[in-house]
Design a protein around this motif. Structure first.
Motif, PDB file in Angstrom:
ATOM      1  N   PHE A 289       0.876  -1.156   0.212  1.00 54.72           N
ATOM      2  CA  PHE A 289      -0.137   0.016   0.012  1.00 54.72           C
ATOM      3  C   PHE A 289       0.925   1.150   0.105  1.00 54.72           C
ATOM      4  O   PHE A 289       1.878   1.443   0.711  1.00 54.72           O
ATOM      5  CB  PHE A 289      -1.089   0.022   1.418  1.00 54.72           C
ATOM      6  N   PRO A 290       0.497   2.303  -0.763  1.00 56.15           N
ATOM      7  CA  PRO A 290       1.438   3.630  -0.957  1.00 56.15           C
ATOM      8  C   PRO A 290       1.383   4.290   0.459  1.00 56.15           C
ATOM      9  O   PRO A 290       0.323   4.725   0.753  1.00 56.15           O
ATOM     10  CB  PRO A 290       0.763   4.132  -2.232  1.00 56.15           C
ATOM     11  N   SER A 291       2.435   4.776   1.018  1.00 54.73           N
ATOM     12  CA  SER A 291       2.621   5.289   2.108  1.00 54.73           C
ATOM     13  C   SER A 291       1.786   6.433   2.123  1.00 54.73           C
ATOM     14  O   SER A 291       1.344   7.333   2.872  1.00 54.73           O
ATOM     15  CB  SER A 291       3.732   5.520   2.681  1.00 54.73           C
ATOM     16  N   THR A 292       1.907   7.269   0.811  1.00 57.97           N
ATOM     17  CA  THR A 292       1.426   8.561   0.617  1.00 57.97           C
ATOM     18  C   THR A 292      -0.123   8.369   0.485  1.00 57.97           C
ATOM     19  O   THR A 292      -0.819   9.482   0.676  1.00 57.97           O
ATOM     20  CB  THR A 292       1.418   9.150  -1.051  1.00 57.97           C
ATOM     21  N   ALA A 293      -0.806   7.171   0.683  1.00 62.85           N
ATOM     22  CA  ALA A 293      -2.416   7.257   0.624  1.00 62.85           C
ATOM     23  C   ALA A 293      -2.673   6.660   2.097  1.00 62.85           C
ATOM     24  O   ALA A 293      -4.087   6.188   2.199  1.00 62.85           O
ATOM     25  CB  ALA A 293      -2.737   6.340  -0.486  1.00 62.85           C
ATOM     26  N   ASP A 294      -1.900   6.686   3.217  1.00 61.51           N
ATOM     27  CA  ASP A 294      -2.440   6.046   4.361  1.00 61.51           C
ATOM     28  C   ASP A 294      -3.659   6.739   4.779  1.00 61.51           C
ATOM     29  O   ASP A 294      -4.461   5.944   5.316  1.00 61.51           O
ATOM     30  CB  ASP A 294      -1.171   6.382   5.334  1.00 61.51           C
ATOM     31  N   GLY A 295      -3.756   8.059   4.765  1.00 64.17           N
ATOM     32  CA  GLY A 295      -4.919   8.848   5.186  1.00 64.17           C
ATOM     33  C   GLY A 295      -6.112   8.281   4.399  1.00 64.17           C
ATOM     34  O   GLY A 295      -7.411   8.533   4.909  1.00 64.17           O
ATOM     35  N   ASP A 296      -6.248   7.755   3.218  1.00 68.10           N
ATOM     36  CA  ASP A 296      -7.260   7.166   2.770  1.00 68.10           C
ATOM     37  C   ASP A 296      -8.200   6.255   3.309  1.00 68.10           C
ATOM     38  O   ASP A 296      -9.246   5.988   3.504  1.00 68.10           O
ATOM     39  CB  ASP A 296      -6.920   6.570   1.132  1.00 68.10           C
ATOM     40  N   ILE A 297      -7.272   5.075   4.323  1.00 68.12           N
ATOM     41  CA  ILE A 297      -7.934   4.283   4.826  1.00 68.12           C
ATOM     42  C   ILE A 297      -8.658   4.742   6.231  1.00 68.12           C
ATOM     43  O   ILE A 297      -9.990   4.439   6.301  1.00 68.12           O
ATOM     44  CB  ILE A 297      -6.789   3.344   5.558  1.00 68.12           C
ATOM     45  N   TRP A 298      -8.083   5.784   6.792  1.00 66.87           N
ATOM     46  CA  TRP A 298      -9.251   6.464   7.911  1.00 66.87           C
ATOM     47  C   TRP A 298     -10.215   7.069   7.183  1.00 66.87           C
ATOM     48  O   TRP A 298     -11.391   7.090   7.727  1.00 66.87           O
ATOM     49  CB  TRP A 298      -8.213   7.229   8.567  1.00 66.87           C
ATOM     50  N   ALA A 299     -10.085   7.630   6.095  1.00 69.98           N
ATOM     51  CA  ALA A 299     -11.138   8.549   5.434  1.00 69.98           C
ATOM     52  C   ALA A 299     -12.308   7.474   4.921  1.00 69.98           C
ATOM     53  O   ALA A 299     -13.515   7.940   5.429  1.00 69.98           O
ATOM     54  CB  ALA A 299     -10.771   9.538   4.420  1.00 69.98           C
ATOM     55  N   GLU A 300     -12.116   6.512   4.628  1.00 73.24           N
ATOM     56  CA  GLU A 300     -13.063   5.523   4.300  1.00 73.24           C
ATOM     57  C   GLU A 300     -13.765   4.885   5.584  1.00 73.24           C
ATOM     58  O   GLU A 300     -14.918   4.726   5.534  1.00 73.24           O
ATOM     59  CB  GLU A 300     -12.519   4.209   3.323  1.00 73.24           C
ATOM     60  N   THR A 301     -12.859   4.570   6.587  1.00 69.06           N
ATOM     61  CA  THR A 301     -13.275   3.931   7.770  1.00 69.06           C
ATOM     62  C   THR A 301     -14.307   5.079   8.381  1.00 69.06           C
ATOM     63  O   THR A 301     -15.216   4.616   8.976  1.00 69.06           O
ATOM     64  CB  THR A 301     -12.016   3.654   8.657  1.00 69.06           C
ATOM     65  N   LYS A 302     -13.918   6.275   8.471  1.00 67.07           N
ATOM     66  CA  LYS A 302     -14.501   7.194   9.224  1.00 67.07           C
ATOM     67  C   LYS A 302     -16.019   7.489   8.421  1.00 67.07           C
ATOM     68  O   LYS A 302     -16.778   7.488   9.068  1.00 67.07           O
ATOM     69  CB  LYS A 302     -13.855   8.582   9.259  1.00 67.07           C
ATOM     70  N   ALA A 303     -15.921   7.487   7.100  1.00 64.88           N
ATOM     71  CA  ALA A 303     -17.420   7.581   6.464  1.00 64.88           C
ATOM     72  C   ALA A 303     -18.215   6.448   6.909  1.00 64.88           C
ATOM     73  O   ALA A 303     -19.401   6.445   7.244  1.00 64.88           O
ATOM     74  CB  ALA A 303     -16.937   7.541   5.159  1.00 64.88           C
ATOM     75  N   LEU A 304     -17.573   5.099   6.822  1.00 68.13           N
ATOM     76  CA  LEU A 304     -18.690   3.860   7.305  1.00 68.13           C
ATOM     77  C   LEU A 304     -18.829   3.947   8.722  1.00 68.13           C
ATOM     78  O   LEU A 304     -20.058   3.728   8.988  1.00 68.13           O
ATOM     79  CB  LEU A 304     -17.685   2.810   6.724  1.00 68.13           C
ATOM     80  N   PHE A 305     -17.983   4.473   9.405  1.00 67.16           N
ATOM     81  CA  PHE A 305     -18.342   4.441  10.826  1.00 67.16           C
ATOM     82  C   PHE A 305     -19.688   5.743  11.193  1.00 67.16           C
ATOM     83  O   PHE A 305     -20.421   5.190  11.872  1.00 67.16           O
ATOM     84  CB  PHE A 305     -17.075   4.965  11.760  1.00 67.16           C
ATOM     85  N   SER A 306     -19.677   6.570  10.584  1.00 65.35           N
ATOM     86  CA  SER A 306     -20.304   7.830  10.781  1.00 65.35           C
ATOM     87  C   SER A 306     -21.616   7.266  10.493  1.00 65.35           C
ATOM     88  O   SER A 306     -22.742   7.737  11.009  1.00 65.35           O
ATOM     89  CB  SER A 306     -19.856   9.051   9.974  1.00 65.35           C
ATOM     90  N   GLN A 307     -21.474   6.451   9.340  1.00 67.88           N
ATOM     91  CA  GLN A 307     -23.174   6.002   8.844  1.00 67.88           C
ATOM     92  C   GLN A 307     -23.507   4.854   9.600  1.00 67.88           C
ATOM     93  O   GLN A 307     -24.972   4.618   9.851  1.00 67.88           O
ATOM     94  CB  GLN A 307     -22.870   5.527   7.400  1.00 67.88           C
ATOM     95  N   GLU A 308     -22.860   4.117  10.022  1.00 68.55           N
ATOM     96  CA  GLU A 308     -23.330   2.428  10.393  1.00 68.55           C
ATOM     97  C   GLU A 308     -22.779   2.075  11.909  1.00 68.55           C
ATOM     98  O   GLU A 308     -23.141   1.229  12.280  1.00 68.55           O
ATOM     99  CB  GLU A 308     -22.994   1.548   9.302  1.00 68.55           C
ATOM    100  N   LEU A 309     -21.773   2.647  12.545  1.00 68.72           N
ATOM    101  CA  LEU A 309     -21.108   2.409  13.606  1.00 68.72           C
ATOM    102  C   LEU A 309     -22.272   1.987  14.776  1.00 68.72           C
ATOM    103  O   LEU A 309     -22.799   3.177  15.084  1.00 68.72           O
ATOM    104  CB  LEU A 309     -20.025   2.684  14.161  1.00 68.72           C
ATOM    105  N   LYS A 310     -22.209   0.923  15.414  1.00 66.70           N
ATOM    106  CA  LYS A 310     -23.146   0.764  16.955  1.00 66.70           C
ATOM    107  C   LYS A 310     -22.006   0.348  17.781  1.00 66.70           C
ATOM    108  O   LYS A 310     -21.243  -0.359  17.518  1.00 66.70           O
ATOM    109  CB  LYS A 310     -24.186  -0.098  16.501  1.00 66.70           C
ATOM    110  N   PRO A 311     -22.615   0.648  19.101  1.00 67.83           N
ATOM    111  CA  PRO A 311     -21.921  -0.182  20.214  1.00 67.83           C
ATOM    112  C   PRO A 311     -22.364  -1.740  20.245  1.00 67.83           C
ATOM    113  O   PRO A 311     -23.168  -2.104  19.432  1.00 67.83           O
ATOM    114  CB  PRO A 311     -22.590   0.528  21.456  1.00 67.83           C
TER     115      PRO A 311
END
Length: 224
Positions: free
Chosen positions: A66-88
C-alpha cells in the motif's frame, strides 16, 4: 481491603462493533488503489493490530504494498462508514452504566478513531480522557506496551488490571503485561473458533455477551 481492579477495554470489537466495517473500508481502499483480493478473510488475520502493522501483514499475505502517501485514505473511508453505520456492541451501554471502579480504553487504533467511535456510539461519557492508543507506545499488540502504559497512567498495578479483548493479539499482550485477560466474542466479526483461539492465546475465560462478562467479573470482585 482488596486492591481496586482497573478494567481496561479494547475499543474495536469490544466497545464498538466496528470490525466488519473496518474490513469493508480496507477492501474498498485497496480496490481503489488497484490492489484487489484484500477481503474479509485477510483482514480477519489482522484484527487487534495497529494500521501500520496491518499494512505490513496484508503485504505478507497478498504481496500488495500500500502506498504510504495514501495512508490517510484508509481512515477517511473508515470514518465515513463508521459515521453511517457504527453501533456499540450489544449490551455494552447498560454494562458500563452499572460498572463500578476504574476503567479506561487501550486500543490499537489512533486517538482520532477511538474518540470518533466512542462519540458516535454514545460511549465517550464513560471514559473521559482515559483513552490510550498504540500510537503512544513503541510496540503495538501483541506486545504489552499499551496495557502497561494505560495501567501506569491510571495509577494501577498490572496485577490488579483486567483486560477485555476480542483478538488473540490483544489477549497475548494482556498476558504479557501480567494482567487478567478476558476474551470477548460478542462482536459482529465473531466466528466458530473465536473463543478457542482466545483461550489458546491465554485468555483466563471467554464471554459471548456482556451479561456473562458481568457474571465472570463478579467472581473477581468487580461489580458490573
Amino acid at each position: 481491603m482488596a486492591p481496586s481492579r482497573l478494567i481496561i477495554f479494547d475499543c474495536d470489537g469490544v466497545l464498538v462493533d466496528s470490525e466488519p466495517l473496518a474490513a469493508k473500508a480496507y477492501e474498498r481502499v485497496y480496490d481503489k488503489h488497484g490492489m484487489p483480493g484484500v477481503h474479509g478473510g485477510i483482514i480477519a488475520q489482522c484484527v487487534g493490530m495497529k494500521q501500520a502493522d496491518i499494512i505490513v501483514r496484508i503485504k505478507e499475505l497478498t504481496g500488495h504494498q500500500f502506498p504510504s502517501t495514501a495512508d490517510g485514505d484508509i481512515w477517511a473511508e473508515t470514518k465515513a462508514l463508521f459515521s453511517q453505520e457504527l453501533k456499540p456492541t450489544p449490551g455494552i451501554t447498560a454494562f458500563l452504566e452499572t460498572l463500578e471502579g476504574g476503567s479506561c480504553v487501550a486500543s490499537s487504533s489512533s486517538v482520532e478513531r477511538i474518540n470518533h467511535s466512542l462519540a458516535i456510539t454514545g460511549l465517550a461519557r464513560f471514559f473521559g480522557d482515559a483513552i490510550y492508543s498504540s500510537s503512544m507506545v513503541k510496540n503495538g499488540k501483541p506486545a504489552p506496551d499499551i496495557f502497561l502504559f494505560a495501567a501506569a497512567k491510571m495509577g494501577a498495578n498490572p496485577a490488579d488490571c483486567i483486560v477485555i479483548e476480542d483478538s488473540p493479539f490483544g489477549i497475548q499482550g494482556a498476558v504479557a503485561a501480567g494482567m487478567t485477560a478476558v476474551g470477548y466474542t460478542g462482536g459482529g466479526h465473531t466466528y466458530a473458533e473465536h473463543a478457542a483461539r482466545l483461550t489458546a492465546a491465554g485468555a483466563d475465560f471467554t464471554c459471548a455477551d456482556w451479561h456473562e462478562v458481568s457474571r465472570q467479573l463478579s467472581g473477581l470482585g468487580v461489580s458490573a
